[in-house]
Motif scaffolding. Structure first.
Motif, short mmCIF file in Angstrom:
data_model
loop_
_atom_site.label_atom_id
_atom_site.label_comp_id
_atom_site.label_asym_id
_atom_site.label_seq_id
_atom_site.Cartn_x
_atom_site.Cartn_y
_atom_site.Cartn_z
N THR A 1 0.80 -1.22 0.00
CA THR A 1 0.00 0.00 0.00
C THR A 1 0.83 1.27 0.00
O THR A 1 0.32 2.32 -0.30
CB THR A 1 -0.94 0.04 1.21
OG1 THR A 1 -0.20 -0.27 2.36
CG2 THR A 1 -2.07 -0.92 1.04
N PHE B 1 -4.10 4.86 0.28
CA PHE B 1 -5.48 4.99 -0.20
C PHE B 1 -5.54 4.85 -1.72
O PHE B 1 -6.43 4.19 -2.26
CB PHE B 1 -6.06 6.33 0.25
CG PHE B 1 -6.16 6.45 1.73
CD1 PHE B 1 -7.11 5.73 2.43
CD2 PHE B 1 -5.30 7.25 2.42
CE1 PHE B 1 -7.18 5.82 3.80
CE2 PHE B 1 -5.37 7.34 3.79
CZ PHE B 1 -6.32 6.63 4.48
N LEU B 2 -4.59 5.47 -2.40
CA LEU B 2 -4.56 5.38 -3.86
C LEU B 2 -4.32 3.94 -4.29
O LEU B 2 -4.98 3.43 -5.21
CB LEU B 2 -3.47 6.30 -4.40
CG LEU B 2 -3.39 6.42 -5.92
CD1 LEU B 2 -4.70 6.94 -6.46
CD2 LEU B 2 -2.27 7.36 -6.30
N LEU C 1 -7.43 1.96 -3.79
CA LEU C 1 -8.40 2.28 -4.84
C LEU C 1 -8.06 1.54 -6.12
O LEU C 1 -8.94 0.97 -6.79
CB LEU C 1 -8.42 3.79 -5.07
CG LEU C 1 -9.36 4.29 -6.14
CD1 LEU C 1 -10.79 4.11 -5.69
CD2 LEU C 1 -9.10 5.74 -6.43
N ILE C 2 -6.76 1.51 -6.46
CA ILE C 2 -6.35 0.83 -7.70
C ILE C 2 -6.64 -0.66 -7.60
O ILE C 2 -7.15 -1.29 -8.54
CB ILE C 2 -4.85 1.10 -7.97
CG1 ILE C 2 -4.67 2.56 -8.36
CG2 ILE C 2 -4.33 0.20 -9.06
CD1 ILE C 2 -3.23 2.98 -8.47
N VAL D 1 -8.91 -2.15 -5.79
CA VAL D 1 -10.36 -2.37 -5.87
C VAL D 1 -10.84 -2.23 -7.30
O VAL D 1 -11.63 -3.04 -7.81
CB VAL D 1 -11.09 -1.38 -4.93
CG1 VAL D 1 -12.58 -1.40 -5.18
CG2 VAL D 1 -10.82 -1.75 -3.49
N LEU D 2 -10.31 -1.22 -8.01
CA LEU D 2 -10.72 -1.02 -9.40
C LEU D 2 -10.30 -2.20 -10.27
O LEU D 2 -11.05 -2.63 -11.15
CB LEU D 2 -10.11 0.28 -9.94
CG LEU D 2 -10.80 1.56 -9.48
CD1 LEU D 2 -10.11 2.77 -10.06
CD2 LEU D 2 -12.25 1.55 -9.87
N VAL E 1 -14.78 3.22 5.24
CA VAL E 1 -14.90 2.37 4.06
C VAL E 1 -15.17 0.93 4.47
O VAL E 1 -16.00 0.23 3.87
CB VAL E 1 -13.61 2.47 3.21
CG1 VAL E 1 -13.77 1.72 1.91
CG2 VAL E 1 -13.27 3.90 2.95
#
Lengths: 151, 89
Positions: B17, B25-26, B29-30, B32-33, B70
């Protein structure tokens, strides 16, 4: 089986179960990794799942022991009440305590507390609004269920 | 990270991470995407991503206060899914 009250109850019970399991997982991982400032997700002592615990996270083998033990005490005030108000109070307390309705309703407290947890301090009004939505819908579902409607 | 260096799981999560993009966080997000894209690519239901995303969120939220919102939304989503599929369908 699928009416609104069942849906609300199911979400609350599953949420309590998930939060308990996640909290256990986080506590174990924090101990393994020597993390002292662990984020506390779940208040076990005040939760519904703690009522089923007979010690060290074991269930009672006799499920009948989980039945509510309310005495249905009338709890009327002899000085001020009259026969109508006393009768109403007695019926209401009997319904809430002896039939276990209070026990069922206490499950539904899980989600407003949960919503309060997931919104940080700046967004408490949003949490309040969502909690209102949940509480109002649950009360409507409860009234319609008592009235006999399915949905 | 403040808690680096004691055990394997947290170290791996910290590595993936922070070292990929610099921001956990970025990176989350990646990840999860990517998982959602894989689900869409193979035409699987999107709720199947929850068993993969939840453990990651659980481990990260132990030491990060910000991510707990989240995690809460993911837990609520999982609870609604379970209720819909098995209890009140």
């Amino acid at each position: 089986m699928a009416n609104s009250l069942t849906y609300f109850l199911a979400i609350s019970v599953i949420l309590v179960m998930l939060m308990f399991v996640v909290d256990q997982a986080q506590t174990n991982l924090a101990e393994d990794n020597a993390i002292s400032s662990q984020t506390k997700l779940f208040n076990y002592d005040g939760s519904h799942i703690a009522q089923f615990d007979t010690g060290n996270y074991t269930l009672d083998e006799d499920i009948a022991n989980q039945l509510p033990t309310g005495t249905g005490d009338a709890n009327v005030d002899e000085a001020t009440g009259n026969v109508f108000t006393d009768t109403y109070k007695t019926i209401k307390n009997w319904l809430l305590e002896t039939t276990g309705l209070k026990y069922v309703i206490s499950v539904l407290n899980a989600l407003p507390n949960f919503i309060k947890l997931i919104f940080p301090a700046d967004y408490t009004s949003v949490a309040f609004a969502l909690g209102y939505l949940w509480n109002a819908l649950v009360v409507f579902a409860l009234v319609f269920w008592l009235k006999g409607g399915g949905n | 990270m403040a808690f680096y260096g004691s055990n394997a799981i947290i170290n791996v999560v910290n590595d993936i991470t922070t070292n990929i993009t610099g921001s956990e966080f970025l990176t989350l997000l990646i990840i999860v995407l990517i998982l959602i894209s894989i689900c869409l690519m193979f035409r699987m239901p999107l709720e199947l991503t929850i068993p993969l995303i939840l453990p990651l969120l659980i481990v990260i939220s132990i030491q990060t206060n910000e991510i707990i919102s989240v995690l809460g939304v993911a837990l609520l989503y999982a609870a609604i899914l379970i209720a819909k599929k098995w209890i009140a369908n």
